[in-house]
Design an enzyme around this catalytic site. Sequence first.
Site, PDB file in Angstrom:
ATOM      1  N   CYS A   1      -0.407   6.119   9.880  1.00 50.45           N
ATOM      2  CA  CYS A   1       0.820   5.433  10.314  1.00 50.45           C
ATOM      3  C   CYS A   1       0.486   4.147  11.056  1.00 50.45           C
ATOM      4  CB  CYS A   1       1.595   6.299  11.307  1.00 50.45           C
ATOM      5  SG  CYS A   1       2.537   7.581  10.557  1.00 50.45           S
TER       6      CYS A   1
ATOM      7  N   CYS B   1       1.996  -1.952  15.750  1.00 50.74           N
ATOM      8  CA  CYS B   1       1.905  -1.661  14.316  1.00 50.74           C
ATOM      9  C   CYS B   1       1.214  -2.802  13.563  1.00 50.74           C
ATOM     10  CB  CYS B   1       3.318  -1.444  13.770  1.00 50.74           C
ATOM     11  SG  CYS B   1       3.334  -1.100  12.001  1.00 50.74           S
TER      12      CYS B   1
ATOM     13  N   CYS C   1       7.111  -4.617  15.953  1.00 52.81           N
ATOM     14  CA  CYS C   1       6.558  -3.598  16.845  1.00 52.81           C
ATOM     15  C   CYS C   1       5.114  -3.984  17.208  1.00 52.81           C
ATOM     16  CB  CYS C   1       6.591  -2.229  16.177  1.00 52.81           C
ATOM     17  SG  CYS C   1       8.245  -1.786  15.596  1.00 52.81           S
TER      18      CYS C   1
ATOM     19  N   GLU D   1       0.830  -1.197   0.000  1.00 52.03           N
ATOM     20  CA  GLU D   1       0.000   0.000   0.000  1.00 52.03           C
ATOM     21  C   GLU D   1       0.869   1.253   0.000  1.00 52.03           C
ATOM     22  OE1 GLU D   1      -3.836  -1.826   2.392  1.00 52.03           O
ATOM     23  OE2 GLU D   1      -2.322  -0.780   3.541  1.00 52.03           O
TER      24      GLU D   1
ATOM     25  N   CYS E   1       3.405   8.655   1.182  1.00 48.89           N
ATOM     26  CA  CYS E   1       3.954   7.730   2.174  1.00 48.89           C
ATOM     27  C   CYS E   1       4.140   6.400   1.453  1.00 48.89           C
ATOM     28  CB  CYS E   1       2.976   7.608   3.334  1.00 48.89           C
ATOM     29  SG  CYS E   1       3.471   6.392   4.554  1.00 48.89           S
TER      30      CYS E   1
ATOM     31  N   CYS F   1       6.664  -6.649   7.030  1.00 51.11           N
ATOM     32  CA  CYS F   1       7.816  -6.066   7.734  1.00 51.11           C
ATOM     33  C   CYS F   1       8.508  -7.157   8.528  1.00 51.11           C
ATOM     34  CB  CYS F   1       7.355  -4.955   8.671  1.00 51.11           C
ATOM     35  SG  CYS F   1       8.737  -4.070   9.447  1.00 51.11           S
TER      36      CYS F   1
HETATM   37  N1  SAH Z   1       9.808   0.740   9.955  1.00 51.22           N
HETATM   38  C1  SAH Z   1       9.882   2.160   9.893  1.00 51.22           C
HETATM   39  C2  SAH Z   1       8.886   2.805   8.956  1.00 51.22           C
HETATM   40  C3  SAH Z   1       7.460   2.333   9.002  1.00 51.22           C
HETATM   41  S1  SAH Z   1       6.450   2.803  10.370  1.00 51.22           S
HETATM   42  C4  SAH Z   1       9.783   2.750  11.278  1.00 51.22           C
HETATM   43  O1  SAH Z   1       9.486   2.013  12.217  1.00 51.22           O
HETATM   44  O2  SAH Z   1      10.043   3.934  11.436  1.00 51.22           O
HETATM   45  C5  SAH Z   1       6.241   4.529  10.249  1.00 51.22           C
HETATM   46  C6  SAH Z   1       5.899   5.190  11.593  1.00 51.22           C
HETATM   47  O3  SAH Z   1       4.599   4.807  12.060  1.00 51.22           O
HETATM   48  C7  SAH Z   1       6.866   4.809  12.694  1.00 51.22           C
HETATM   49  O4  SAH Z   1       7.205   5.935  13.473  1.00 51.22           O
HETATM   50  C8  SAH Z   1       6.033   3.856  13.525  1.00 51.22           C
HETATM   51  O5  SAH Z   1       6.519   3.715  14.819  1.00 51.22           O
HETATM   52  C9  SAH Z   1       4.671   4.491  13.447  1.00 51.22           C
HETATM   53  N2  SAH Z   1       3.573   3.621  13.818  1.00 51.22           N
HETATM   54  C10 SAH Z   1       3.514   2.279  13.766  1.00 51.22           C
HETATM   55  N3  SAH Z   1       2.319   1.831  14.211  1.00 51.22           N
HETATM   56  C11 SAH Z   1       1.616   2.935  14.559  1.00 51.22           C
HETATM   57  C12 SAH Z   1       0.288   3.150  15.056  1.00 51.22           C
HETATM   58  N4  SAH Z   1      -0.534   2.132  15.281  1.00 51.22           N
HETATM   59  N5  SAH Z   1      -0.105   4.416  15.267  1.00 51.22           N
HETATM   60  C13 SAH Z   1       0.711   5.476  15.004  1.00 51.22           C
HETATM   61  N6  SAH Z   1       1.955   5.334  14.520  1.00 51.22           N
HETATM   62  C14 SAH Z   1       2.401   4.089  14.304  1.00 51.22           C
END
Ligand code: SAH
Length: 360
Positions: free
Chosen positions: A340, A122, A119, A95, A108, A115
């Site tokens: 995000c 996420c 996390c 996406e 974006c 991935c």
């Molecule tokens: N792997 C990279 C890029 C993808 S995530 C990274 O971790 O930076 C992009 C951003 O979205 C990151 O800052 C991540 O921590 C944040 N993110 C992930 N899950 C989220 C959520 N449920 N709500 C808000 N931000 C989130």
Amino acid sequence: MSDRLKKDLRNLSLEKIQTTLKELEEKTFRARQIYYWIWHQGVKEFHQMSNLPKDLQAKLKERFYIRSVELKEVQYSSDGTLKNGLKLYDGKNIESVLIPSLKRSTGCISSQVGCSLDCAFCATSQLPRMRNLEVGEIYDQVQILDSQSRKNFKKSLNNIVFMGMGEPLLNYKNVMKAIERIITSRNLQISARRITLSTSGIPKMIRRLADDEPRFKLALSLHAVREEIRNSIMPFSKNFPLTELLDSLKYWYSKTKDRITIEYIIWEGINDQQEDIRALVKFCKAVPSKVNLIEYNPIGKSQFRQVNEKKLQEYLHTLEKNGIVGKIRHSRGKDIDAACGQLANKNSLIPSGSNEVFIS
Ligand code: SAH
């Protein structure tokens, strides 16, 4: 030549295209023309390379293909954000998101299918299988977003954030090559200073990136500065102590002189205590940085709940009192799961296939 033996033309460097032309007993200056068509004009068919002789077009077609990303579905948010469901040549799905604002148009984009990190907050990390995206697959996302931006919002794409699916530093070579193609493309016109690569924090790769001294910006998803808490919500980070991470960021700054954006979400009962903010302040004072307090986008049933606005403002105030620039960042596109951490191919009909991911 059978299709199985054909190669993707976009996986060849300019030099490799020149060598190929020599092998085909063609003039090597044609390499620049071919390169121009694929990376400046973004063409996907050999017959569109109109300044190449027809027989060269045919020779290329015989030996190569140009695999492009297919736009399968577009979803529109009530706030103007648009999310693309894209299908790759092997049936996998990714996406990308277009976020328009008054002045800007931000894309974006994804760097991997799924991935490799874990996390807990996420949605992308819950996807089962994955692979790295190829250079052309990253480039195509930008090209598609740029044309959507021109068509829908009458302005070209001018910002890119690598905050879609995947960890960009774990697909290092392809991400770097794609960025190079994007910033040099005459059609796209996106400057390196308007590209941000967001990483979850892999010290070795941050050092490698610093050594390459790129002109784009770096963001770090920090989210917790107490080691045990960070390890529990971002389990992969057990392998990367915070001191090592901080050292790598200092190294980044020493090489680039560019301050880092720290992304931080504050969750109730997880990282909202006084000692958490103290630890964040200490971390930020150790390396030139600014903080984006990101709004949490809930993903299904999870234990994560964002603190209320009052607490957010308190955090922000403490940062400012300590001389640290902070901003509260509200999300866009939540109603279509485009914000995000919400990218998880929810609409895809085709399950992703399997493939190993490695640092390349
Ligand atoms: N792997 C990279 C890029 C993808 S995530 C990274 O971790 O930076 C992009 C951003 O979205 C990151 O800052 C991540 O921590 C944040 N993110 C992930 N899950 C989220 C959520 N449920 N709500 C808000 N931000 C989130």
